[in-house]
Each structure stands twice: as C-alpha cells, then as structure tokens.
Motif scaffolding. Structure first.
Motif, PDB file in Angstrom:
ATOM      1  N   TYR A   8       0.829  -1.199   0.000  1.00 49.63           N
ATOM      2  CA  TYR A   8       0.000   0.000   0.000  1.00 49.63           C
ATOM      3  C   TYR A   8       0.869   1.257   0.000  1.00 49.63           C
ATOM      4  O   TYR A   8       0.504   2.283  -0.611  1.00 49.63           O
ATOM      5  CB  TYR A   8      -0.929  -0.001   1.209  1.00 49.63           C
ATOM      6  N   GLY A   9       2.004   1.203   0.659  1.00 48.44           N
ATOM      7  CA  GLY A   9       2.905   2.352   0.650  1.00 48.44           C
ATOM      8  C   GLY A   9       3.448   2.657  -0.734  1.00 48.44           C
ATOM      9  O   GLY A   9       3.503   3.829  -1.162  1.00 48.44           O
ATOM     10  N   PHE A  10       3.837   1.607  -1.483  1.00 43.37           N
ATOM     11  CA  PHE A  10       4.325   1.812  -2.849  1.00 43.37           C
ATOM     12  C   PHE A  10       3.220   2.351  -3.743  1.00 43.37           C
ATOM     13  O   PHE A  10       3.455   3.275  -4.556  1.00 43.37           O
ATOM     14  CB  PHE A  10       4.852   0.494  -3.417  1.00 43.37           C
ATOM     15  N   MET A  11       2.024   1.779  -3.641  1.00 42.26           N
ATOM     16  CA  MET A  11       0.934   2.253  -4.492  1.00 42.26           C
ATOM     17  C   MET A  11       0.580   3.706  -4.175  1.00 42.26           C
ATOM     18  O   MET A  11       0.285   4.504  -5.082  1.00 42.26           O
ATOM     19  CB  MET A  11      -0.298   1.371  -4.309  1.00 42.26           C
ATOM     20  N   THR A  12       0.619   4.064  -2.898  1.00 43.88           N
ATOM     21  CA  THR A  12       0.346   5.457  -2.525  1.00 43.88           C
ATOM     22  C   THR A  12       1.454   6.384  -3.023  1.00 43.88           C
ATOM     23  O   THR A  12       1.193   7.525  -3.477  1.00 43.88           O
ATOM     24  CB  THR A  12       0.203   5.568  -1.009  1.00 43.88           C
ATOM     25  N   ALA A  13       2.718   5.894  -2.974  1.00 37.45           N
ATOM     26  CA  ALA A  13       3.837   6.704  -3.480  1.00 37.45           C
ATOM     27  C   ALA A  13       3.701   6.936  -4.979  1.00 37.45           C
ATOM     28  O   ALA A  13       3.980   8.042  -5.480  1.00 37.45           O
ATOM     29  CB  ALA A  13       5.156   6.004  -3.159  1.00 37.45           C
ATOM     30  N   ARG A  14       3.263   5.923  -5.746  1.00 36.61           N
ATOM     31  CA  ARG A  14       3.078   6.112  -7.186  1.00 36.61           C
ATOM     32  C   ARG A  14       2.003   7.158  -7.461  1.00 36.61           C
ATOM     33  O   ARG A  14       2.142   8.001  -8.369  1.00 36.61           O
ATOM     34  CB  ARG A  14       2.697   4.782  -7.831  1.00 36.61           C
ATOM     35  N   VAL A  15       0.905   7.102  -6.688  1.00 39.38           N
ATOM     36  CA  VAL A  15      -0.151   8.103  -6.870  1.00 39.38           C
ATOM     37  C   VAL A  15       0.381   9.499  -6.545  1.00 39.38           C
ATOM     38  O   VAL A  15       0.102  10.488  -7.265  1.00 39.38           O
ATOM     39  CB  VAL A  15      -1.367   7.748  -5.992  1.00 39.38           C
ATOM     40  N   THR A  16       1.161   9.596  -5.482  1.00 39.02           N
ATOM     41  CA  THR A  16       1.702  10.899  -5.081  1.00 39.02           C
ATOM     42  C   THR A  16       2.653  11.454  -6.138  1.00 39.02           C
ATOM     43  O   THR A  16       2.613  12.651  -6.488  1.00 39.02           O
ATOM     44  CB  THR A  16       2.419  10.757  -3.731  1.00 39.02           C
ATOM     45  N   CYS A  43       0.352  12.884 -18.620  1.00 35.81           N
ATOM     46  CA  CYS A  43       0.531  12.894 -17.160  1.00 35.81           C
ATOM     47  C   CYS A  43      -0.779  12.586 -16.441  1.00 35.81           C
ATOM     48  O   CYS A  43      -0.800  11.886 -15.413  1.00 35.81           O
ATOM     49  CB  CYS A  43       1.066  14.260 -16.717  1.00 35.81           C
ATOM     50  N   LEU A  44      -1.894  13.105 -16.994  1.00 31.25           N
ATOM     51  CA  LEU A  44      -3.188  12.833 -16.391  1.00 31.25           C
ATOM     52  C   LEU A  44      -3.537  11.340 -16.487  1.00 31.25           C
ATOM     53  O   LEU A  44      -4.088  10.746 -15.544  1.00 31.25           O
ATOM     54  CB  LEU A  44      -4.256  13.680 -17.070  1.00 31.25           C
ATOM     55  N   ALA A  45      -3.208  10.722 -17.629  1.00 27.45           N
ATOM     56  CA  ALA A  45      -3.478   9.280 -17.789  1.00 27.45           C
ATOM     57  C   ALA A  45      -2.629   8.457 -16.807  1.00 27.45           C
ATOM     58  O   ALA A  45      -3.107   7.453 -16.234  1.00 27.45           O
ATOM     59  CB  ALA A  45      -3.199   8.866 -19.233  1.00 27.45           C
ATOM     60  N   TYR A  46      -1.379   8.881 -16.601  1.00 21.41           N
ATOM     61  CA  TYR A  46      -0.530   8.171 -15.642  1.00 21.41           C
ATOM     62  C   TYR A  46      -1.096   8.286 -14.219  1.00 21.41           C
ATOM     63  O   TYR A  46      -1.138   7.302 -13.462  1.00 21.41           O
ATOM     64  CB  TYR A  46       0.892   8.727 -15.706  1.00 21.41           C
ATOM     65  N   PHE A  47      -1.560   9.471 -13.865  1.00 20.81           N
ATOM     66  CA  PHE A  47      -2.153   9.659 -12.537  1.00 20.81           C
ATOM     67  C   PHE A  47      -3.413   8.804 -12.370  1.00 20.81           C
ATOM     68  O   PHE A  47      -3.628   8.171 -11.327  1.00 20.81           O
ATOM     69  CB  PHE A  47      -2.481  11.139 -12.331  1.00 20.81           C
ATOM     70  N   ALA A  48      -4.247   8.745 -13.423  1.00 16.72           N
ATOM     71  CA  ALA A  48      -5.476   7.949 -13.346  1.00 16.72           C
ATOM     72  C   ALA A  48      -5.157   6.466 -13.211  1.00 16.72           C
ATOM     73  O   ALA A  48      -5.802   5.738 -12.438  1.00 16.72           O
ATOM     74  CB  ALA A  48      -6.344   8.209 -14.581  1.00 16.72           C
ATOM     75  N   ARG A  54      -4.272   1.626  -7.291  1.00 18.63           N
ATOM     76  CA  ARG A  54      -4.258   1.720  -5.820  1.00 18.63           C
ATOM     77  C   ARG A  54      -5.618   1.360  -5.224  1.00 18.63           C
ATOM     78  O   ARG A  54      -5.697   0.719  -4.161  1.00 18.63           O
ATOM     79  CB  ARG A  54      -3.873   3.139  -5.420  1.00 18.63           C
ATOM     80  N   LEU A  55      -6.698   1.738  -5.891  1.00 21.64           N
ATOM     81  CA  LEU A  55      -8.027   1.526  -5.327  1.00 21.64           C
ATOM     82  C   LEU A  55      -8.618   0.172  -5.673  1.00 21.64           C
ATOM     83  O   LEU A  55      -9.458  -0.334  -4.920  1.00 21.64           O
ATOM     84  CB  LEU A  55      -8.971   2.634  -5.811  1.00 21.64           C
ATOM     85  N   LYS A  68       0.359  -9.158 -15.151  1.00 19.99           N
ATOM     86  CA  LYS A  68      -0.384  -7.911 -15.376  1.00 19.99           C
ATOM     87  C   LYS A  68       0.004  -6.856 -14.344  1.00 19.99           C
ATOM     88  O   LYS A  68       0.061  -5.658 -14.659  1.00 19.99           O
ATOM     89  CB  LYS A  68      -1.880  -8.186 -15.307  1.00 19.99           C
ATOM     90  N   PHE A  69       0.276  -7.313 -13.118  1.00 19.85           N
ATOM     91  CA  PHE A  69       0.659  -6.349 -12.082  1.00 19.85           C
ATOM     92  C   PHE A  69       1.993  -5.698 -12.429  1.00 19.85           C
ATOM     93  O   PHE A  69       2.154  -4.479 -12.291  1.00 19.85           O
ATOM     94  CB  PHE A  69       0.732  -7.060 -10.732  1.00 19.85           C
ATOM     95  N   TRP A  70       2.970  -6.515 -12.873  1.00 15.92           N
ATOM     96  CA  TRP A  70       4.282  -5.944 -13.176  1.00 15.92           C
ATOM     97  C   TRP A  70       4.201  -5.015 -14.390  1.00 15.92           C
ATOM     98  O   TRP A  70       4.875  -3.979 -14.442  1.00 15.92           O
ATOM     99  CB  TRP A  70       5.291  -7.060 -13.440  1.00 15.92           C
ATOM    100  N   ILE A  71       3.361  -5.376 -15.365  1.00 16.81           N
ATOM    101  CA  ILE A  71       3.197  -4.480 -16.530  1.00 16.81           C
ATOM    102  C   ILE A  71       2.522  -3.176 -16.111  1.00 16.81           C
ATOM    103  O   ILE A  71       2.890  -2.078 -16.572  1.00 16.81           O
ATOM    104  CB  ILE A  71       2.377  -5.193 -17.620  1.00 16.81           C
ATOM    105  N   GLY A  72       1.533  -3.276 -15.185  1.00 18.04           N
ATOM    106  CA  GLY A  72       0.812  -2.087 -14.749  1.00 18.04           C
ATOM    107  C   GLY A  72       1.598  -1.208 -13.799  1.00 18.04           C
ATOM    108  O   GLY A  72       1.212  -0.052 -13.584  1.00 18.04           O
ATOM    109  N   THR A  73       2.686  -1.678 -13.270  1.00 15.85           N
ATOM    110  CA  THR A  73       3.487  -0.865 -12.344  1.00 15.85           C
ATOM    111  C   THR A  73       4.865  -0.579 -12.918  1.00 15.85           C
ATOM    112  O   THR A  73       5.164   0.555 -13.340  1.00 15.85           O
ATOM    113  CB  THR A  73       3.612  -1.592 -11.001  1.00 15.85           C
ATOM    114  N   VAL A  74       5.704  -1.618 -12.965  1.00 15.43           N
ATOM    115  CA  VAL A  74       7.081  -1.418 -13.439  1.00 15.43           C
ATOM    116  C   VAL A  74       7.097  -0.974 -14.898  1.00 15.43           C
ATOM    117  O   VAL A  74       7.825  -0.034 -15.276  1.00 15.43           O
ATOM    118  CB  VAL A  74       7.892  -2.715 -13.247  1.00 15.43           C
ATOM    119  N   GLY A  75       6.279  -1.633 -15.736  1.00 17.94           N
ATOM    120  CA  GLY A  75       6.275  -1.283 -17.156  1.00 17.94           C
ATOM    121  C   GLY A  75       5.804   0.136 -17.410  1.00 17.94           C
ATOM    122  O   GLY A  75       6.437   0.902 -18.150  1.00 17.94           O
ATOM    123  N   ILE A  76       4.699   0.506 -16.794  1.00 19.66           N
ATOM    124  CA  ILE A  76       4.169   1.866 -17.005  1.00 19.66           C
ATOM    125  C   ILE A  76       5.119   2.910 -16.436  1.00 19.66           C
ATOM    126  O   ILE A  76       5.361   3.963 -17.062  1.00 19.66           O
ATOM    127  CB  ILE A  76       2.776   1.976 -16.369  1.00 19.66           C
TER     128      ILE A  76
END
Length: 552
Positions: A8-16, A43-48, A54-55, A68-76
């Motif tokens: 949850y900390g990493f996902m919150t950091a990505r959103v921040t 930038c807006l698409a990355y934030f979304a 995260r949610l 899919k998780f690694w593509i949605g985080t590390v890849g993006i």
C-alpha cells in the motif's frame, strides 16, 4: 501484514508522484512554458492509472504478483519516466524516478525479478543518455555515461540489498505468524483443560482480584459456574476472606502454601476446600507476580476414599447378608409357629418384638443385597427409559400420603412443563419415597411442612427438590449424609440416602443437600432441602420419511 503495508505504501507513493508530475507540468504551463497539450493528457493518464491500481487491487498473502501487475506498475513507470526524461522540459532530470520500479520489484518480487528490473532500468538509462548524446543535447558525453553507469550500479546494489531485507521480513513474518498460531492453539488447549478440570483454578493478583477462574472454582465459591467470566474480588465476600488471607500469605512469604479452609455461602452450609497455592515467577523486572490457587472439594476426596473402602466392604456385606437370610427365615418361621401356641399376653409381646426385629433385619438384608446385586454402571441402555417428572412426582407423593393422611401431608409444585427425564420410574419412586420418609422424620406437624417441587433450567435440565422445615443438621451428620450404615437415628439402617445416591449415579443424575428457605404465610422459613439434578433428555430420533430415501 507487513508486506501488505509496504504494498500500500508503494501504491500510494506512485499516486503521489503522478500527482506531483501532473501539478508540475500544469504549473509550468501556467507560467508560460511551451508544453504540448498531449503531455498534460499523458501525465493525467498516468495519474489515473496509478490511482485506479491503488483503489482496485489488493495484495495477496499466498500468491506472487501476476504479470499484469508488473506491466501495470514497473512497465508503465519505466515508459512514463523514460518519456519525461527524454523530453527534459524545463531542464528537470527525471532519472532518479527510475529507482522506484527497482525498489518495487526488489520488495514485492523475487531476486531474479529485482536484478532483472535493475538491469532493465540501467539499460534504459544508458539508451536515453546515448540518444541525448546522438542528438547533441549534452556537451560532456563521458561524464554523462559514467554517471549513468554509476547509477545503474547503484540500482543493482539497491535491488540486491532491499530484496534481501524483504525476504528476511517475509521469513520473520511467517515465523511470527506460526508462533502466534502455536501460542493461540496452546492457549486454547490450556483453557479447555483448565475448564474441564474438576478441581478449581484461581489466578489472583496481590490486591485479591481474580485474573482467571475456571467453572469448577466459581462453583466452589458459590457463584455461577457456567459461562460467566466476571472478575471476582476475594475481599468482597466474607466467606472468601480465608482465600484472600492465604493468597496474601503466599505473596508475603513468596512460598507455596496449603491449607484446608471453609467457604461459607449465605444461607447455605459451608463447604470444606483444600487449597494449594503457587506463585508465578516474574522473568522481567517490571512483570507482575500472580498467585495460582488450586481448590479441591474435600467432600469429593472423602467420597472417593469412602468408595474405595466400601467396594470391599460391600462384597463382604453381600456375602454376610446371604448367610444371614436363611437363619433369619428360620427364626421368623419358628417365631410364627410359637406365636400360634401362646396365649399369655406377656409372651405374645415378646414374640411380637421378635417378629418386628426379624422384619427389620430382613429389610436390612434386602437393602444390602439390592445395593450389591446391580453394578453401578448396569443401567447403560442405548434407549434410556424416560419418565414424565411432574406426573410421576404427583403420583408418588399421592400414594405416599395415602398410608397416613393425618401425618403425611405434602405440598407438590410441578414446574417442568411435562418434559421427561432419563430415569427409571421404579427407581424414581424409591428415591422420592426415601427422601419423603427422611423429611417426615424431622418435619413439624404443619400442613406445608413438607414441600416437593420440580423445576426446569434454561439448558432443559430438570430438577427435583424435597424440602422440610426441620432444624439444621449437625456438621458431623451433614458430612456423612450419603454414606452407607450411617444414621442419626438408632433404629434406622442408614442405607436410605445411600441407595438414593447410588440410583441417581446409575442414571447420571446428582443428588445433594443444602439449607434453603421457602415461603410460608408470607415469611421465609429455613429448612432442609434434598435436590436431584437430572441430565437433559436426549432428543428422540427423527423417523425416516419416504422422501428422505434415495434410490440408487
């Protein structure tokens, strides 16, 4: 869990970070910087996407993250940060952000995943710098490549160390979870063992407050022995002061104690209890020592000793009774023949005395043989015989009163609502008649001097009480009430209450005595009460219906 919090900390950091990048480019646009509109949308698409991830996702405790998780985080992250680094708008360096995917892979992935991500981010950084050199965006190419190489080396070191720490955290968490499960299991087993003990167990602190008390201890202290877990204060009841004094002596001397004390109940006879205390060892400096008290009902201990003694004595009594029966029959027959030839009133009185005492001896012999004839666990039927307690009690009391209506007046109060009990009807008759005879011996001549009642507890357990307004029993008599051949009356065999106890135990019922009060003429009158607690009846088996039968 620890890894879940890290996730949850990493996902919150990505959103921040995504929000910060979006605000940064919005500020540059507001300050007049030439920023393409598609970059703001980018930038807006990355934030979304970061916010949605995260949610909408939750960490798994048993499975590793999917592709899919690694593509949605590390890849993006790699694509977004590379694009921003390639644009270099406003002279901002985005290369440190490439460390975030490395940290994410090192914590949540395997060692190969962590090192592979570090290698990928290093190659990506070198490719970006090579592109900048090729497009003449920088002047000192060597310094830039050396910095990229050192950054990549830092990625590898960071990935290895963080992955080692994360693996250590996972092992420690699994070990702690197993230890917690073992502790909970051991605690549960200990609670089950302590609650099943027939001996009472009390855990008392220095102030006299109980930290724990099993049902047997609460029963011995005269409180509810069921599911009540309310802490007890030993100094709150006068009958518990002896327990409090023994606990304080244990704390004061710091040694184990043992004593036989009397626990007094309001309106009831005292109960003799043997108490053994132990003091817990405080391993820490500020840890609190507790006194563990083991309570044992001396009546049960004495009952076991009496049972062992009476086992051998019962066999001998049965043999003696068999030997007495034949000579006694001869004496009775000879006395009857002699009585037919006597006409002198004095001699007839003597033969009457012989006849009465012969009948008394015959009754004693029959009772002894009745006790020895059926073993204690002989009544073990798959379908126990059931008796309607209210109906049987009223019938037995009515028949008992017919023998002497002037003296045998009894008040019957049924209260089991027709619920049956697992008890043989003839044995119930013997128990109730014995209790009524015993009550009649000490009751007054008033109409409601003897009262019989039944009641039904919340757990469908039925009870029977026989109360009389007689004077309280002496302590020595009360201690030996249910022993064989013990009676306060010289002309009693002392087997009546013993037979009652034997019959109750054969049906797994309990019988006991207590001083209790009953209302009479608006006043509470103390008297002697014998009570029988029956076991709850088993529900009848449901008959099979045709629709329940399945054809194969």
């Amino acid at each position: 869990m620890a890894l879940a919090r890290v996730w949850y900390g990493f996902m919150t950091a990505r959103v921040t970070i995504a929000l910060a990048i979006l605000l940064l480019h919005s500020s540059l646009l507001a300050l007049g910087q030439p920023i393409p509109p598609w970059l703001l949308l980018f930038c807006l698409a990355y934030f979304a996407s970061a916010l949605l991830l995260r949610l909408s996702t939750r960490p798994s405790q048993t499975e590793s993250p999917s592709a899919k998780f690694w593509i949605g985080t590390v890849g993006i992250d790699a694509v977004v940060f590379s694009a921003l680094q390639l644009m270099q708008l406003g002279g901002i360096n985005y290369s440190p952000l490439l460390g975030l995917p490395v940290l994410l892979a090192a914590v949540l992935g395997s060692r190969i995943m962590a090192l592979g991500t570090a290698a990928g981010m290093t190659l990506l950084l070198l490719l970006l710098d090579t592109w900048r050199i090729a497009t003449h965006q920088v002047g000192d190419e060597t310094t830039l490549l050396v910095q990229s190489g050192l950054t990549g080396m830092g990625y590898f070191i960071l990935a290895f160390l963080v992955n080692q720490l994360a693996a250590r955290l996972v092992r420690e968490e699994q070990l702690a979870r197993r230890s917690q499960m073992d502790v909970r299991l051991q605690t549960h087993v200990n609670e089950l063992v302590i609650e099943a003990l027939t001996d009472g167990v009390l855990v008392v602190d220095a102030s006299g407050a109980t930290r724990a008390a099993n049902p047997a201890a609460r029963l011995l202290l005269g409180t509810d022995g069921g599911t009540d877990r309310t802490p007890l204060q030993l100094g709150s009841e006068p009958g518990w002061r002896a327990l409090l004094a023994l606990a304080q002596k244990t704390f004061g001397d710091e040694t184990a104690q043992q004593a036989d004390i009397r626990v007094q109940y309001p309106g009831k006879s005292p109960r003799r209890v043997r108490v053994r205390t132990r003091l817990t060892v405080a391993h820490e400096v500020q840890a609190e020592s507790l006194c563990v008290m083991f309570l044992h009902d001396l009546r049960e201990m004495e009952a076991r000793l009496r049972t062992e003694k009476m086992a051998a004595m019962g066999r001998m009594s049965a043999a003696v009774a068999h030997e007495i029966r034949n000579p006694l029959a001869a004496i009775s027959q000879a006395n009857a023949l002699l009585e037919e030839d006597l006409s002198d009133p004095a001699q007839q009185r003597l033969t009457a005395m012989v006849r009465q005492n012969a009948l008394r001896l015959s009754k004693i012999v029959d009772e002894v043989l009745e006790i020895a004839r059926v073993p204690q666990h002989a009544i073990q039927r798959s379908t126990p015989m059931q008796t309607q307690l209210d109906e049987a009690t009223e019938s037995i009391c009515r028949d008992w009163s017919l023998h002497d209506r002037a003296r045998r007046q009894v008040q019957v109060t049924p209260g089991t609502l027709g619920l049956p009990v697992d008890f043989d009807p003839e044995h119930l008759r013997r128990v109730l008649v014995n209790l009524l005879d015993n009550a009649l011996r000490y009751a007054s001549n008033q109409a409601d001097a003897i009262q019989v009642s039944t009641h039904l507890a919340a757990n469908r357990q039925s009870g029977l009480q026989v109360w009389s307004d007689g004077p309280p029993m002496e302590q020595a008599v009360e201690q030996h009430l249910f022993e064989p051949f013990f009676s306060s009356e010289s002309r009693s065999s002392g087997l009546g209450l013993y037979i009652c106890r034997e019959l109750c135990e054969r049906h797994r019922a309990t019988i006991g005595y207590q001083r209790a009060a009953r209302m009479r003429d608006g006043l509470a009158v103390q008297g002697n009460e014998f009570f029988v607690q029956f076991r709850p009846p088993k529900p009848p088996a449901r008959p099979a219906h045709p629709e329940d039968i399945q054809l194969v």
